[in-house]
Design a protein around this motif. Structure first.
Motif, PDB file in Angstrom:
ATOM      1  N   LEU A  11     -25.290 -11.188   0.588  1.00 10.43           N
ATOM      2  CA  LEU A  11     -26.023 -10.752   2.213  1.00 10.43           C
ATOM      3  C   LEU A  11     -26.636 -12.106   2.674  1.00 10.43           C
ATOM      4  O   LEU A  11     -26.600 -12.539   3.115  1.00 10.43           O
ATOM      5  CB  LEU A  11     -27.229 -10.033   2.190  1.00 10.43           C
ATOM      6  CG  LEU A  11     -26.334  -8.470   1.795  1.00 10.43           C
ATOM      7  CD1 LEU A  11     -27.506  -7.207   2.072  1.00 10.43           C
ATOM      8  CD2 LEU A  11     -25.577  -7.895   3.080  1.00 10.43           C
ATOM      9  N   ASN A  14     -25.262 -14.831   4.066  1.00 12.25           N
ATOM     10  CA  ASN A  14     -24.292 -13.889   5.447  1.00 12.25           C
ATOM     11  C   ASN A  14     -25.018 -14.159   6.661  1.00 12.25           C
ATOM     12  O   ASN A  14     -25.417 -15.185   7.277  1.00 12.25           O
ATOM     13  CB  ASN A  14     -23.929 -12.820   5.750  1.00 12.25           C
ATOM     14  CG  ASN A  14     -22.441 -12.086   5.225  1.00 12.25           C
ATOM     15  OD1 ASN A  14     -21.849 -12.850   6.283  1.00 12.25           O
ATOM     16  ND2 ASN A  14     -22.212 -12.604   4.089  1.00 12.25           N
ATOM     17  N   TYR A  15     -26.718 -14.514   6.055  1.00 10.04           N
ATOM     18  CA  TYR A  15     -28.094 -14.272   6.939  1.00 10.04           C
ATOM     19  C   TYR A  15     -29.318 -15.292   7.112  1.00 10.04           C
ATOM     20  O   TYR A  15     -29.947 -15.416   7.608  1.00 10.04           O
ATOM     21  CB  TYR A  15     -28.790 -12.716   6.673  1.00 10.04           C
ATOM     22  CG  TYR A  15     -27.599 -10.941   6.780  1.00 10.04           C
ATOM     23  CD1 TYR A  15     -27.353 -11.206   8.409  1.00 10.04           C
ATOM     24  CD2 TYR A  15     -27.340 -10.510   6.066  1.00 10.04           C
ATOM     25  CE1 TYR A  15     -27.216 -10.021   8.471  1.00 10.04           C
ATOM     26  CE2 TYR A  15     -26.165  -9.520   6.231  1.00 10.04           C
ATOM     27  CZ  TYR A  15     -26.218  -9.229   7.532  1.00 10.04           C
ATOM     28  OH  TYR A  15     -25.509  -7.867   7.866  1.00 10.04           O
ATOM     29  N   TYR A 152     -32.960   2.256   4.822  1.00  7.76           N
ATOM     30  CA  TYR A 152     -31.562   1.279   4.509  1.00  7.76           C
ATOM     31  C   TYR A 152     -31.613   1.421   2.711  1.00  7.76           C
ATOM     32  O   TYR A 152     -30.545   1.060   2.862  1.00  7.76           O
ATOM     33  CB  TYR A 152     -32.084  -0.104   5.646  1.00  7.76           C
ATOM     34  CG  TYR A 152     -31.658   0.346   6.578  1.00  7.76           C
ATOM     35  CD1 TYR A 152     -31.327   0.937   7.559  1.00  7.76           C
ATOM     36  CD2 TYR A 152     -33.187  -0.468   7.699  1.00  7.76           C
ATOM     37  CE1 TYR A 152     -31.701   0.964   8.965  1.00  7.76           C
ATOM     38  CE2 TYR A 152     -33.481  -0.473   8.914  1.00  7.76           C
ATOM     39  CZ  TYR A 152     -32.640   0.235   9.772  1.00  7.76           C
ATOM     40  OH  TYR A 152     -32.676   0.545  11.288  1.00  7.76           O
ATOM     41  N   ILE A 200     -33.575  -9.112   4.207  1.00 13.93           N
ATOM     42  CA  ILE A 200     -32.262  -9.126   4.614  1.00 13.93           C
ATOM     43  C   ILE A 200     -31.425  -7.823   4.051  1.00 13.93           C
ATOM     44  O   ILE A 200     -30.453  -7.363   5.218  1.00 13.93           O
ATOM     45  CB  ILE A 200     -32.015  -9.395   3.315  1.00 13.93           C
ATOM     46  CG1 ILE A 200     -31.869 -11.579   4.332  1.00 13.93           C
ATOM     47  CG2 ILE A 200     -29.739  -9.677   3.519  1.00 13.93           C
ATOM     48  CD1 ILE A 200     -31.208 -12.336   2.775  1.00 13.93           C
ATOM     49  N   ASN A 203     -32.161  -6.617   7.767  1.00 21.91           N
ATOM     50  CA  ASN A 203     -31.736  -6.866   8.422  1.00 21.91           C
ATOM     51  C   ASN A 203     -30.298  -6.588   8.817  1.00 21.91           C
ATOM     52  O   ASN A 203     -29.404  -5.946   9.732  1.00 21.91           O
ATOM     53  CB  ASN A 203     -30.940  -8.750   8.454  1.00 21.91           C
ATOM     54  CG  ASN A 203     -30.715  -9.093   9.757  1.00 21.91           C
ATOM     55  OD1 ASN A 203     -30.278  -8.727  10.938  1.00 21.91           O
ATOM     56  ND2 ASN A 203     -30.688 -10.440   9.234  1.00 21.91           N
ATOM     57  N   HIS A 204     -29.422  -6.567   7.579  1.00 21.94           N
ATOM     58  CA  HIS A 204     -27.910  -5.522   7.200  1.00 21.94           C
ATOM     59  C   HIS A 204     -27.810  -4.034   7.208  1.00 21.94           C
ATOM     60  O   HIS A 204     -26.617  -3.411   7.840  1.00 21.94           O
ATOM     61  CB  HIS A 204     -27.265  -5.776   6.088  1.00 21.94           C
ATOM     62  CG  HIS A 204     -25.401  -5.281   5.371  1.00 21.94           C
ATOM     63  ND1 HIS A 204     -25.686  -5.997   6.694  1.00 21.94           N
ATOM     64  CD2 HIS A 204     -25.548  -4.341   4.978  1.00 21.94           C
ATOM     65  CE1 HIS A 204     -23.961  -5.377   5.712  1.00 21.94           C
ATOM     66  NE2 HIS A 204     -24.403  -4.843   5.241  1.00 21.94           N
ATOM     67  N   ASN A 207     -27.853  -3.529  11.196  1.00 19.42           N
ATOM     68  CA  ASN A 207     -26.049  -3.901  11.765  1.00 19.42           C
ATOM     69  C   ASN A 207     -26.240  -2.601  11.566  1.00 19.42           C
ATOM     70  O   ASN A 207     -24.708  -2.350  11.931  1.00 19.42           O
ATOM     71  CB  ASN A 207     -25.487  -5.394  10.800  1.00 19.42           C
ATOM     72  CG  ASN A 207     -26.787  -6.313  11.394  1.00 19.42           C
ATOM     73  OD1 ASN A 207     -27.541  -6.463  12.906  1.00 19.42           O
ATOM     74  ND2 ASN A 207     -26.346  -7.625  11.095  1.00 19.42           N
ATOM     75  N   CYS A 218     -19.613  -2.489   7.171  1.00 21.35           N
ATOM     76  CA  CYS A 218     -20.124  -3.292   6.544  1.00 21.35           C
ATOM     77  C   CYS A 218     -19.104  -4.096   5.323  1.00 21.35           C
ATOM     78  O   CYS A 218     -17.988  -3.012   4.648  1.00 21.35           O
ATOM     79  CB  CYS A 218     -20.867  -2.319   5.968  1.00 21.35           C
ATOM     80  SG  CYS A 218     -21.912  -2.444   3.959  1.00 21.35           S
TER      81      CYS A 218
END
Length: 224
Positions: A11, A14-15, A152, A200, A203-204, A207, A218
DNA sequence: AGCCAGGCTACCG
DNA sequence: CGGTAGCATGGC
């Protein structure tokens, strides 16, 4: 081999750094972990942690701005504030009747601390402070090694089959903390990871774990 | 129009 | 104990 840490790595790649907790009038502070910088910023994190319960942070910012223009974004001003005025200020964050009460309860507690870092147990004894809010305050307000679990986090770990659907907050917190502690020895580095990881995940989560069915698209599922 | 948001308490069996 | 209704505004 540490799958929880692997999730963090994937993650983060990616972020990138998230810069949590954002401070009003300043915003996010990516790669700068010297926050909060003073007592007012600590208090602001505490307040934001309560206000953000089941609400978007954009709404929280409006509430914090409302308090700021009243010169009331500090614990002593709020303690002496009329509850109806407080309700009006925090209205954008929703549940304003409950949250006004929670905030006044917390402010009394906070002011009684005299600057001392509160224990998790003491925080949980304050009306309106549950496990996630307590960990939010400790992790981002006081830079304590308390991982913040949220909806999440659970959705992602359930989807990847790392935890059971019935897993409780403490189960997930313990899994993540023990995994990361095993892998990262330096406490300063560990704290940074706790702070970045939760941010993060949110954030993920926004999405891929917000709308049902969860996890569509995902990319974590390609790894585990 | 309906679902979701960086949860928690009170009350039920 | 575990499960759930209620809380409320705002964005999409």
């Amino acid at each position: 081999m540490n799958k929880i840490y692997n999730i963090y790595e994937i993650l983060y790649e990616n972020y990138g750094p998230q810069g949590w907790w954002p401070i009003t009038g300043y915003g996010y502070h990516k790669l700068d972990y010297n926050f909060p910088r003073d007592k007012n910023e600590i208090f602001e994190v505490c307040l934001g942690s309560i206000l953000t319960q089941n609400t978007t942070f954009a709404s929280v910012v409006k509430s914090l701005e409302n308090l700021h223009v009243k010169n009331a974004l500090n614990s002593h001003a709020i303690e002496s504030m009329d509850i109806n005025e407080l309700k009006e200020a925090i209205k954008p964050s929703g549940y304003f009747n409950q949250k006004a009460r929670y905030i006044l309860e917390f402010v009394k507690f906070y002011n009684s601390l005299g600057g001392v870092i509160p224990s998790r147990e003491a925080l949980l004894n304050v009306l309106g402070i549950g496990e996630e809010t307590a960990d939010s305050i400790l992790l981002y307000g006081y830079n304590q090694l308390q991982f913040k679990v949220d909806a999440y986090t659970k959705r992602i770990l359930v989807e990847l089959d790392f935890v059971d659907e019935k897993a409780k907050y403490g189960d997930i917190k313990a899994l993540i903390e023990s995994s990361l502690k095993k892998y990262v020895e330096d406490e300063r580095e560990l704290l940074k990871i706790y702070q970045e990881f939760h941010a993060i995940i949110v954030n993920h989560g926004k999405n891929f774990y917000s709308k049902r069915p969860y996890a569509r698209g995902c990319f974590l599922k390609d790894f585990f």
